[in-house]
Write a protein that holds these residues in place. Structure first.
Motif, PDB file in Angstrom:
ATOM      1  N   ILE A 167      26.097  41.508 -20.495  1.00  0.00           N
ATOM      2  CA  ILE A 167      27.243  42.404 -20.328  1.00  0.00           C
ATOM      3  C   ILE A 167      27.201  43.508 -21.377  1.00  0.00           C
ATOM      4  O   ILE A 167      27.366  44.693 -21.069  1.00  0.00           O
ATOM      5  N   ASN A 168      26.976  43.126 -22.614  1.00  0.00           N
ATOM      6  CA  ASN A 168      26.925  44.095 -23.698  1.00  0.00           C
ATOM      7  C   ASN A 168      25.774  45.085 -23.515  1.00  0.00           C
ATOM      8  O   ASN A 168      25.927  46.290 -23.765  1.00  0.00           O
ATOM      9  N   TRP A 169      24.629  44.594 -23.063  1.00  0.00           N
ATOM     10  CA  TRP A 169      23.469  45.466 -22.859  1.00  0.00           C
ATOM     11  C   TRP A 169      23.760  46.514 -21.791  1.00  0.00           C
ATOM     12  O   TRP A 169      23.400  47.689 -21.935  1.00  0.00           O
ATOM     13  N   THR A 170      24.452  46.112 -20.727  1.00  0.00           N
ATOM     14  CA  THR A 170      24.775  47.057 -19.657  1.00  0.00           C
ATOM     15  C   THR A 170      25.685  48.171 -20.173  1.00  0.00           C
ATOM     16  O   THR A 170      25.444  49.357 -19.918  1.00  0.00           O
ATOM     17  N   TYR A 171      26.719  47.802 -20.910  1.00  0.00           N
ATOM     18  CA  TYR A 171      27.607  48.822 -21.469  1.00  0.00           C
ATOM     19  C   TYR A 171      26.868  49.714 -22.476  1.00  0.00           C
ATOM     20  O   TYR A 171      27.114  50.920 -22.548  1.00  0.00           O
ATOM     21  N   TRP A 172      25.961  49.106 -23.255  1.00  0.00           N
ATOM     22  CA  TRP A 172      25.232  49.874 -24.262  1.00  0.00           C
ATOM     23  C   TRP A 172      24.347  50.934 -23.617  1.00  0.00           C
ATOM     24  O   TRP A 172      24.354  52.095 -24.040  1.00  0.00           O
ATOM     25  N   ILE A 173      23.597  50.568 -22.591  1.00  0.00           N
ATOM     26  CA  ILE A 173      22.672  51.532 -21.987  1.00  0.00           C
ATOM     27  C   ILE A 173      23.424  52.573 -21.155  1.00  0.00           C
ATOM     28  O   ILE A 173      22.884  53.648 -20.882  1.00  0.00           O
ATOM     29  N   GLU A 174      24.666  52.271 -20.773  1.00  0.00           N
ATOM     30  CA  GLU A 174      25.455  53.224 -19.986  1.00  0.00           C
ATOM     31  C   GLU A 174      26.384  54.079 -20.847  1.00  0.00           C
ATOM     32  O   GLU A 174      27.090  54.950 -20.330  1.00  0.00           O
ATOM     33  N   ARG A 175      26.366  53.834 -22.167  1.00  0.00           N
ATOM     34  CA  ARG A 175      27.384  54.452 -23.019  1.00  0.00           C
ATOM     35  C   ARG A 175      27.323  55.980 -23.021  1.00  0.00           C
ATOM     36  O   ARG A 175      28.363  56.645 -23.062  1.00  0.00           O
ATOM     37  N   VAL A 176      26.112  56.554 -22.999  1.00  0.00           N
ATOM     38  CA  VAL A 176      25.980  58.007 -23.047  1.00  0.00           C
ATOM     39  C   VAL A 176      26.455  58.614 -21.732  1.00  0.00           C
ATOM     40  O   VAL A 176      27.253  59.563 -21.718  1.00  0.00           O
ATOM     41  N   GLN A 177      25.980  58.069 -20.626  1.00  0.00           N
ATOM     42  CA  GLN A 177      26.354  58.588 -19.311  1.00  0.00           C
ATOM     43  C   GLN A 177      27.858  58.493 -19.086  1.00  0.00           C
ATOM     44  O   GLN A 177      28.479  59.397 -18.517  1.00  0.00           O
ATOM     45  N   ARG A 178      28.470  57.398 -19.563  1.00  0.00           N
ATOM     46  CA  ARG A 178      29.902  57.177 -19.341  1.00  0.00           C
ATOM     47  C   ARG A 178      30.755  57.688 -20.505  1.00  0.00           C
ATOM     48  O   ARG A 178      31.968  57.552 -20.473  1.00  0.00           O
ATOM     49  N   ASN A 179      30.079  58.245 -21.529  1.00  0.00           N
ATOM     50  CA  ASN A 179      30.780  58.801 -22.689  1.00  0.00           C
ATOM     51  C   ASN A 179      31.660  57.755 -23.368  1.00  0.00           C
ATOM     52  O   ASN A 179      32.831  58.002 -23.694  1.00  0.00           O
ATOM     53  N   LEU A 180      31.079  56.574 -23.612  1.00  0.00           N
ATOM     54  CA  LEU A 180      31.801  55.475 -24.244  1.00  0.00           C
ATOM     55  C   LEU A 180      31.571  55.489 -25.748  1.00  0.00           C
ATOM     56  O   LEU A 180      30.451  55.716 -26.210  1.00  0.00           O
ATOM     57  N   THR A 181      32.609  55.231 -26.500  1.00  0.00           N
ATOM     58  CA  THR A 181      32.445  55.033 -27.941  1.00  0.00           C
ATOM     59  C   THR A 181      31.929  53.625 -28.190  1.00  0.00           C
ATOM     60  O   THR A 181      32.008  52.751 -27.309  1.00  0.00           O
TER      61      THR A 181
END
Length: 240
Positions: free
Chosen positions: A50-64
């Motif tokens: 779960i954490n890896w998915t959010y990490w690799i998507e962070r730039v595209q989704r503009n997540l802090t």
């Protein structure tokens, strides 16, 4: 002859995996009373993907990074049947602990001490500036480096060549005068190769090289790099 040596940080100089696990275990212990019937192994196996998915998507989704951690804890707790209202507190505790946790890869301190003063040195990392700077300071390694090139600060990510070009330009050397040391063939090798920089593959687990991978050097321990520097063995080669 090299004038500058650039390093990847996580799992090259700093033991990211152990630091992450240590920080996570201390986080869970800190909130133990709020986590009834908690099972560590089940939590880890669920949290990781779960954490890896959010990490690799962070730039595209503009997540802090705070959102990445909050959502990772939230989804994990929800999937395991726990009350996920605690997730913001878990995220904050974990991040505070991780940013001040520094476990070194074997030989890292000795290597940097030997090279310091003979080369311009820097870090190229895809990490978060707050964490990378805090961990280096905690480990008393920050003084070894002339510059840190961290993706969320520079605006470019490995393997894109822009972050390597920025480092070379800032250090005031030619690309041919730089050696980059890292543990990732995807981010480090391809990034260095794309920028025309010699790459030293730190490969402690002796993973086989693909046919398309031709690093200038390959080492299985950081002490090998000390030996190469001491005996002036900077001759381009691909280790077996």
């Amino acid at each position: 002859m090299y004038k500058a040596i650039l390093f990847d940080l996580d799992n090259t100089l700093l033991d990211y995996d152990f630091s992450e696990q240590d920080s996570m275990k201390r986080t869970i212990e800190h909130h133990r009373q709020e986590l009834a019937d908690f099972q560590w192994d089940l939590f880890r196996s669920t949290f990781g993907p779960i954490n890896w998915t959010y990490w690799i998507e962070r730039v595209q989704r503009n997540l802090t990074i705070g959102e990445v951690l909050h959502y990772s804890f939230r989804d994990t707790l929800e999937q395991l049947g726990h009350d996920h209202a605690i997730s913001p507190r878990l995220a904050q505790t974990y991040w505070t602990l991780f940013c001040s946790t520094c476990h070194l890869m074997e030989g890292a301190d000795e290597l940097l001490g030997k090279l310091h003063g003979s080369y311009r040195m820097g870090i190229i990392s895809n990490g978060i500036g707050e964490a990378q700077r805090g961990r280096l300071k905690k480990g008393m390694l920050d003084h070894y480096f002339d510059h840190l090139f961290i993706s969320d600060e520079v605006g470019f990510y490995k393997p894109h060549r822009e972050i390597f070009d920025t480092a070379v330009r800032t250090l005031g050397v030619d690309h041919s005068e730089v050696l980059f040391v890292g543990d990732s063939l995807q981010d480090d090798y391809h990034g260095a190769a794309g920028a025309g920089i010699d790459f030293c593959y730190y490969n402690p687990l002796a993973k086989p090289l693909g046919q398309s991978h031709r690093p200038a050097y390959m080492i299985h321990s950081l002490s090998e790099l000390i030996h190469m520097d001491t005996h002036n063995q900077w001759i381009k080669r691909t280790a077996p």
